[in-house]
Design an enzyme around this catalytic site. Structure first.
Site: not given
Length: 435
Positions: A122, A134, A168-169, A197, A283
């Site tokens: 992603h 990420d 994706e998130e 990922d 994140h």
């Protein structure tokens, strides 16, 4: 990696050389190509892709999230690299949370269309940061593997496809959409999908998905050859895009280096690092280019290439192909006159083939300045690149030319001219492959 979804919480290349076939060009040799193991993936190239994604985020509000300008710019960046490398690319649009999302699909020409091996990652970040681990890490490694396929002129038995997923998130939205658009017949053609990922976590572990046994063992064997122990991946199970494929019966596998979970003392003994989160910036705004472990990124990038080469059963050229190559460096003057690299072809009967493979390796800081031509012995000109690729660097790919009207033997030249100012480079090598 998606924040929360229910679910369980190298190889050394061997080249068989034939005898020298007698050429007069400097450093030019002729050889018989044999099946090759995967190339070493230059981690510097992968890190440059990450730096480019960081720059995109910096220029677009600090992130590359779905519905934001940074995500579309990321798609455009990856697409330009693949288009220049000879891929057939498709941008697939979908809608999520009131915004247009994008998937990017890239197909490498050739291979059995009834046996599709796909690798993906992603490309979107969360809104709070640039998303370099990420999932810039997986996206960049898949991109560089795809570019390595082009540089090698890989001719796999299976058809190779690569994908970069949007949103994706927000719940695997892009990959779910892609799979939903496949007919049952198209789904049945997949021999496997491999997902990457987060593969450069700063306090890394080495985790392998335990889904398809063949894919799983391919990765385990690779890391065992490095003396690196692995564990079954559980933190991200069902939380990334492989789930979209697995849920419709497509075999899946992949790699992961850890997210917010804490590395155990046993894992510290096994892999080093500290008993803290695998990725303390998961994140967060600090998920920048400083949030990458180079060793993990390097090992996992090489493992991806190993799996692509191994599972697609590829060779760089058809068995028995004769290669004439010039490896002498030729400087390309900035905004100057054209320069050439020459290979002298001898001992090939008749005309050149309709699928003459022209291997080009040009190191340059701005490929959009370059005009690149193949010149046949009789002076006929075949244009290979005409200031294409924009601000991308280097031209490292194999072009296919219909040269069947040309006599094979004689002096073939690669001609390169820099048509604009301020950028420099050189011809690193030039080769012709006669099947």
């Amino acid at each position: 990696m998606k924040l929360s979804v229910p679910g369980r919480a190298g190889a050394v290349a061997v080249l068989a050389l034939a005898g020298l076939l007698g050429t007069s060009a400097p450093a030019a040799v002729a050889q018989q190509d044999a099946a090759l193991a995967a190339p070493d993936i230059p981690v510097a190239n992968v890190k440059q892709h990450l730096a480019d994604l960081q720059s995109i985020a910096n220029a677009n509000g600090g992130n590359r999230a779905h519905g934001r300008t940074g995500y579309k710019a990321s798609i455009d960046f990856v697409k330009a690299k693949l288009d220049a490398a000879g891929y057939t690319t498709t941008v697939q649009q979908f809608t999520s949370s009131g915004s247009t999302g994008y998937n990017l699909i890239a197909d490498w020409p050739g291979g059995d269309p009834n046996q599709v091996l796909m690798s993906g990652a992603h490309l979107d970040s969360v809104t709070s940061g640039p998303g370099i681990n990420d999932n810039g890490s997986g996206s960049a490694a898949v991109l560089e593997t795809a570019l390595a396929v082009s540089r090698a002129g890989l001719q796999p038995t299976k058809h190779l496809r690569f994908g970069w997923w949007g949103a994706e998130e927000l719940g695997l939205v892009g990959s779910k959409y892609y799979v939903s658009q496949l007919s049952s017949s198209e789904r049945s053609k997949f021999s496997g999908y491999m997902n990457f990922d987060m593969i450069g976590s700063p306090n890394p572990g080495y985790f392998v998905y335990d889904d398809d046994p063949t894919i799983e063992q391919t990765f385990k064997s690779y890391f065992a050859g490095l003396g690196v122990p692995t564990e079954i991946e559980t933190e991200g199970d069902g939380r990334s895009d492989h789930a979209s494929f697995k849920n419709v019966g497509i075999p899946v596998g992949g790699l992961f280096t850890g997210a917010s979970r804490v590395k155990s003392s046993a894992q510290v003994q096994k892999w080093g690092g500290t008993a803290t989160s695998f990725d303390r910036c998961y994140h967060s705004s600090c998920d920048t280019t400083s949030n990458i472990n180079d060793t993990a990124l390097d090992r996992n990038s090489d493992a991806i290439a190993h799996a692509v080469w191994t599972l697609s059963a590829g060779t760089t050229q058809p068995p028995g192909g004769t290669v004439f190559e010039n490896t002498a460096d030729v400087s390309i003057p900035d905004y100057g006159s054209a320069v050439t690299s020459t290979v002298n072809v001898t001992g090939v009967a008749g005309n050149a083939p309709s699928n003459l493979a022209v291997g080009v390796d040009i190191i340059h800081t701005w490929r959009g300045d370059l005009v690149v031509d193949l010149i046949a012995p009789d002076g006929s000109v075949y244009n290979l690149a005409n200031r294409s690729g924009g601000s991308a660097d280097n031209i490292q790919q194999t072009f296919t030319v219909n040269a069947s009207s040309e006599v094979a033997n004689g002096a073939w030249k690669l001609r390169v001219q820099d048509k604009a100012r301020y950028d420099t480079g050189y011809i690193n090598s030039f080769k012709l492959t006669f099947p």
